[in-house]
Design a protein around this motif. Structure first.
Motif, PDB file in Angstrom:
ATOM      1  N   GLU A  61       0.821  -1.219   0.000  1.00  0.00           N
ATOM      2  CA  GLU A  61       0.000   0.000   0.000  1.00  0.00           C
ATOM      3  C   GLU A  61       0.854   1.268   0.000  1.00  0.00           C
ATOM      4  O   GLU A  61       0.546   2.222  -0.710  1.00  0.00           O
ATOM      5  N   TYR A  62       1.928   1.272   0.795  1.00  0.00           N
ATOM      6  CA  TYR A  62       2.772   2.471   0.880  1.00  0.00           C
ATOM      7  C   TYR A  62       3.572   2.709  -0.395  1.00  0.00           C
ATOM      8  O   TYR A  62       3.635   3.830  -0.896  1.00  0.00           O
ATOM      9  N   VAL A  63       4.206   1.645  -0.933  1.00  0.00           N
ATOM     10  CA  VAL A  63       4.996   1.798  -2.164  1.00  0.00           C
ATOM     11  C   VAL A  63       4.081   2.204  -3.316  1.00  0.00           C
ATOM     12  O   VAL A  63       4.406   3.102  -4.102  1.00  0.00           O
ATOM     13  N   ARG A  64       2.907   1.590  -3.395  1.00  0.00           N
ATOM     14  CA  ARG A  64       1.935   1.914  -4.451  1.00  0.00           C
ATOM     15  C   ARG A  64       1.496   3.379  -4.358  1.00  0.00           C
ATOM     16  O   ARG A  64       1.432   4.090  -5.361  1.00  0.00           O
ATOM     17  N   TYR A  65       1.205   3.820  -3.132  1.00  0.00           N
ATOM     18  CA  TYR A  65       0.751   5.197  -2.902  1.00  0.00           C
ATOM     19  C   TYR A  65       1.819   6.203  -3.350  1.00  0.00           C
ATOM     20  O   TYR A  65       1.530   7.146  -4.089  1.00  0.00           O
ATOM     21  N   TYR A  66       3.074   5.974  -2.931  1.00  0.00           N
ATOM     22  CA  TYR A  66       4.141   6.920  -3.278  1.00  0.00           C
ATOM     23  C   TYR A  66       4.520   6.870  -4.754  1.00  0.00           C
ATOM     24  O   TYR A  66       4.878   7.885  -5.337  1.00  0.00           O
ATOM     25  N   MET A  67       4.432   5.681  -5.372  1.00  0.00           N
ATOM     26  CA  MET A  67       4.720   5.588  -6.811  1.00  0.00           C
ATOM     27  C   MET A  67       3.662   6.326  -7.620  1.00  0.00           C
ATOM     28  O   MET A  67       3.976   7.036  -8.573  1.00  0.00           O
ATOM     29  N   HIS A  68       2.391   6.167  -7.231  1.00  0.00           N
ATOM     30  CA  HIS A  68       1.305   6.893  -7.911  1.00  0.00           C
ATOM     31  C   HIS A  68       1.466   8.403  -7.728  1.00  0.00           C
ATOM     32  O   HIS A  68       1.263   9.177  -8.650  1.00  0.00           O
ATOM     33  N   LEU A  69       1.864   8.785  -6.519  1.00  0.00           N
ATOM     34  CA  LEU A  69       2.049  10.204  -6.191  1.00  0.00           C
ATOM     35  C   LEU A  69       3.134  10.833  -7.063  1.00  0.00           C
ATOM     36  O   LEU A  69       2.992  11.949  -7.563  1.00  0.00           O
ATOM     37  N   ARG A  70       4.231  10.078  -7.250  1.00  0.00           N
ATOM     38  CA  ARG A  70       5.364  10.576  -8.046  1.00  0.00           C
ATOM     39  C   ARG A  70       5.103  10.510  -9.542  1.00  0.00           C
ATOM     40  O   ARG A  70       5.499  11.398 -10.293  1.00  0.00           O
ATOM     41  N   LEU A  71       4.488   9.406  -9.981  1.00  0.00           N
ATOM     42  CA  LEU A  71       4.345   9.182 -11.423  1.00  0.00           C
ATOM     43  C   LEU A  71       3.166   9.892 -12.063  1.00  0.00           C
ATOM     44  O   LEU A  71       3.244  10.302 -13.207  1.00  0.00           O
ATOM     45  N   LYS A  72       2.068  10.006 -11.331  1.00  0.00           N
ATOM     46  CA  LYS A  72       0.850  10.558 -11.938  1.00  0.00           C
ATOM     47  C   LYS A  72       1.015  11.971 -12.508  1.00  0.00           C
ATOM     48  O   LYS A  72       0.595  12.227 -13.623  1.00  0.00           O
ATOM     49  N   PRO A  73       1.646  12.912 -11.767  1.00  0.00           N
ATOM     50  CA  PRO A  73       1.787  14.262 -12.327  1.00  0.00           C
ATOM     51  C   PRO A  73       2.667  14.306 -13.580  1.00  0.00           C
ATOM     52  O   PRO A  73       2.470  15.139 -14.456  1.00  0.00           O
ATOM     53  N   THR A  74       3.641  13.379 -13.670  1.00  0.00           N
ATOM     54  CA  THR A  74       4.571  13.405 -14.813  1.00  0.00           C
ATOM     55  C   THR A  74       4.003  12.699 -16.037  1.00  0.00           C
ATOM     56  O   THR A  74       4.503  12.855 -17.139  1.00  0.00           O
TER      57      THR A  74
END
Length: 303
Positions: free
Chosen positions: A190-203
């Motif tokens: 859940e944590y890795v998924r959350y932070y990856m989405h947070l980083r990747l989605k805007p880019t």
């Protein structure tokens, strides 16, 4: 939440289980053989996972690596269906039906530990059968006369010789492994998924299926590695308890680990670490990718 929705969560989990066995079973066979042979005082010792794999391929071919896979398919598919289904349902009820973006440990940990505890009752007998079949191949100390011909034969012989409780030998160790392990697994996921989405989605303006698959591979792989790094000593103890020829031998995992530690140190408690970690990444990456893909195809959005 509707009945249909619940059924979809369990179906997606079932597909994740099938993907896990296809990808991970050969590594699991090597892990079990290392745990059995390299922690015992007598018999052949393998230099490492590669040496063990080479011995199996040399004497039995590829089918030797899939020894015990039938019971594993049934067990893991059913167990995975239950785990992912229970985890999703419990998490949702603890969240009060609301979808929270930020991972909440007070929701993730009890949901995952509860799911792990429930599936241990399915996993214990199927893993006992799987382990007993896996150790009777290459370099086995099991006499040919007392070997099992199939998973069913193994289950029936165990019940006949040890009673119904015999098939649940190592049950408390499996429960501990699954509760702790899955709390770690889903927390990392859940944590890795959350932070990856947070980083990747805007880019990424176009959030494609390929991106989701990439995130699934990384989150699943890392979660699997975290699971086994946390609970491998309990798994070593479980293998010893379930494959001990003497039915009166101890079922206390800490007594087993204490005896291994005094003979082989911490390294002994982590026997099979190489093939386990090698298996953990691809097998769990396959499980998470299959689960997320199945949920998407069934019309369930996790974002």
């Amino acid at each position: 939440m509707g009945e249909t929705f619940a059924y979809k969560e369990y179906l997606a989990g079932l597909l994740a289980g099938v993907a896990t066995v296809i990808t991970g079973h050969p590594f699991d066979t090597v892990k079990v053989k290392l745990q059995k042979h390299n922690t015992e005082a007598h018999g052949i010792k393998y230099k490492n996972g590669l040496h063990c794999t080479a011995r199996i391929l040399q004497t039995e071919g590829v089918k030797g690596l899939y020894r015990g896979a039938t019971s594993s398919f049934v067990g893991v598919a059913f167990e995975s269906s239950l785990l992912f289904g229970i985890y999703s349902q419990t998490k949702q009820s603890l969240q009060g039906g609301g979808q929270s973006d930020v991972p909440r440990p007070e929701v993730i940990i009890p949901s995952a530990a509860y799911g792990g505890a429930i599936i241990s009752f399915v996993l214990c007998p199927t893993e006992l059968v799987k382990c007993r079949l896996q150790i009777q191949g290459t370099d086995s100390l099991v006499p040919k006369s007392s070997r099992y011909s199939s998973p069913l034969d193994c289950a029936l012989q165990t019940v006949k010789n040890e009673g119904v409780t015999g098939i649940f030998r190592g049950g408390s160790t499996t429960l501990l492994r699954e509760s702790i392990g899955n709390a770690v697994f889903f927390s990392v996921y859940e944590y890795v998924r959350y932070y990856m989405h947070l980083r990747l989605k805007p880019t990424l303006s176009d959030h494609s299926n390929l991106t989701d698959m990439g995130i699934g591979i990384v989150t699943g792989g890392l979660s699997g590695v975290a699971f086994w790094s946390a609970v491998l000593p309990l798994d070593v103890a479980k293998t010893i308890i379930q494959t001990a020829p003497d039915k009166s031998s101890t079922r206390n995992p800490f007594a087993v680990l204490n005896s291994i530690y005094s003979r082989a140190g911490l390294k002994g408690c982590y026997t099979g670490f190489g093939p386990t970690i090698l298996r953990a990444f691809p097998a769990n990456a396959a499980a998470i990718v299959s689960w997320e893909l199945a949920l998407k195809m069934l019309g369930i959005n996790r974002d």
